[in-house]
Each structure stands twice: as C-alpha cells, then as structure tokens.
Design a protein around this motif. Structure first.
Motif, PDB file in Angstrom:
ATOM      1  N   VAL A   1       0.569  -1.263   0.138  1.00  0.00           N
ATOM      2  CA  VAL A   1      -0.053   0.024   0.182  1.00  0.00           C
ATOM      3  C   VAL A   1       0.933   1.137  -0.025  1.00  0.00           C
ATOM      4  O   VAL A   1       0.323   1.932  -0.395  1.00  0.00           O
ATOM      5  N   ALA A   2       1.577   1.758   1.287  1.00  0.00           N
ATOM      6  CA  ALA A   2       2.672   2.780   0.880  1.00  0.00           C
ATOM      7  C   ALA A   2       2.808   2.815  -0.389  1.00  0.00           C
ATOM      8  O   ALA A   2       3.265   4.133  -0.726  1.00  0.00           O
ATOM      9  N   PRO A   3       3.906   1.953  -0.680  1.00  0.00           N
ATOM     10  CA  PRO A   3       4.770   2.292  -2.198  1.00  0.00           C
ATOM     11  C   PRO A   3       3.821   2.907  -3.687  1.00  0.00           C
ATOM     12  O   PRO A   3       4.509   3.550  -4.156  1.00  0.00           O
ATOM     13  N   VAL A   4       2.397   2.124  -3.273  1.00  0.00           N
ATOM     14  CA  VAL A   4       2.002   2.048  -4.839  1.00  0.00           C
ATOM     15  C   VAL A   4       1.622   3.536  -4.132  1.00  0.00           C
ATOM     16  O   VAL A   4       1.440   4.390  -5.107  1.00  0.00           O
ATOM     17  N   ASP A   5       1.157   4.502  -3.254  1.00  0.00           N
ATOM     18  CA  ASP A   5       0.680   5.893  -2.183  1.00  0.00           C
ATOM     19  C   ASP A   5       2.030   6.640  -2.831  1.00  0.00           C
ATOM     20  O   ASP A   5       1.359   7.164  -3.723  1.00  0.00           O
ATOM     21  N   LYS A   6       2.900   6.038  -2.955  1.00  0.00           N
ATOM     22  CA  LYS A   6       3.664   7.138  -3.663  1.00  0.00           C
ATOM     23  C   LYS A   6       4.240   7.317  -5.041  1.00  0.00           C
ATOM     24  O   LYS A   6       4.278   7.905  -5.112  1.00  0.00           O
ATOM     25  N   LEU A   7       3.143   6.738  -5.336  1.00  0.00           N
ATOM     26  CA  LEU A   7       2.605   7.666  -6.855  1.00  0.00           C
ATOM     27  C   LEU A   7       2.704   8.475  -7.364  1.00  0.00           C
ATOM     28  O   LEU A   7       2.677   9.352  -8.095  1.00  0.00           O
ATOM     29  N   SER A   8       1.926   9.130  -5.835  1.00  0.00           N
ATOM     30  CA  SER A   8       1.992  10.100  -5.937  1.00  0.00           C
ATOM     31  C   SER A   8       3.394  11.152  -5.893  1.00  0.00           C
ATOM     32  O   SER A   8       3.129  12.939  -6.771  1.00  0.00           O
TER      33      SER A   8
END
Length: 145
Positions: free
Chosen positions: A101-108
């Motif tokens: 979840v956290a790495p995908v959130d970093k698509l930001s």
C-alpha cells in the motif's frame, strides 16, 4: 545540529520519508480492529493537537488577517485533498499489506512531478525525469498481478 542541515530541504524530506514509513506501519497495526474512517479521525485529531502545541511552544502563530485569500483557498483545497488521501490510505491499509500500500501510495511522487511541470512551470532535467520514471515503473511493478 548545523544551521546548514536545518535549512536543507533534503534533510527535511528524508525525515518526512522516515515519518511516513513509521506512519504506515503504525497505521496498519492501529487500523486492524478499527473502522478506517474513524482511525483517520483519531489520527487527524492527534496531528491537530500536536501542531497546536508546537506552534504554542515556538510562538509561530500567525494573525489570520495576515493570510491572503489565495493562500486560504489553496490551503483549504490542500486540506480537503489531504483528508481524501488519508481516508483512501487508511482504507487501503485496512484491506492490503502495508508493504504494498505505502509504495503504491507513493505514485503521488510521479503525479507531483507531472503537475509541478504542467501547472507550476517547474523544470526537470533528464536525470530527474529518469528517477521519476523509475518510481512510476516501481509502482507499476508492485501493482501488477
């Protein structure tokens, strides 16, 4: 600590990354037995109280009349975006592993670069675009089933 370090955006960005990592791990454990929206409310209350205390202790309060209408508008929009992000983030943590979840959130990171260039007129060099591309590729690789 030297003033050079305290005035370095890199120093503060690395601390932000560290605290964001701790946020994800603590939130994943904390949200396990709590509704994710209520967990977001509790987290927001802690942030609000912590910042109020910090401003009080450091004397950094600012007169509300000294803030421009434009700043108010964009801070309001930023707050709404933050709230939406946190609600989605906690729901994702409730449903999925923090390590994904956290790495995908970093698509930001990729989206900020694109918006910074297109809306704010920022310029990135080839090396920086390559880094942004690698972040995007990493997110795609993590999300790919």
């Amino acid at each position: 600590m030297s003033t050079d370090l305290l005035n370095s955006w890199t120093f503060w960005a690395l601390l932000s990354a560290l605290f964001a990592a701790l946020t994800a791990i603590c939130a994943k454990v904390g949200v396990a037995e709590v509704n994710p929206d209520f967990a977001t409310l509790l987290r927001t209350a802690v942030v609000l109280l912590s910042l109020a205390l910090l401003l009080r202790l450091t004397g950094q309060y600012q007169a509300l009349a000294s803030i421009s209408a434009k700043s108010y508008l964009f801070l309001l929009l930023s707050g709404l975006a933050t709230g939406a992000s946190w609600l989605c983030y906690f729901r994702a943590l409730k449903l999925g592993p923090a390590s994904l979840v956290a790495p995908v959130d970093k698509l930001s990171v990729v989206l900020v670069a694109l918006l910074g260039v297109s809306l704010l007129g920022e310029r990135l060099e080839l090396r920086q675009w390559c880094g942004i591309g690698l972040v995007g590729a990493g997110v795609a690789l993590l999300a790919w089933r």
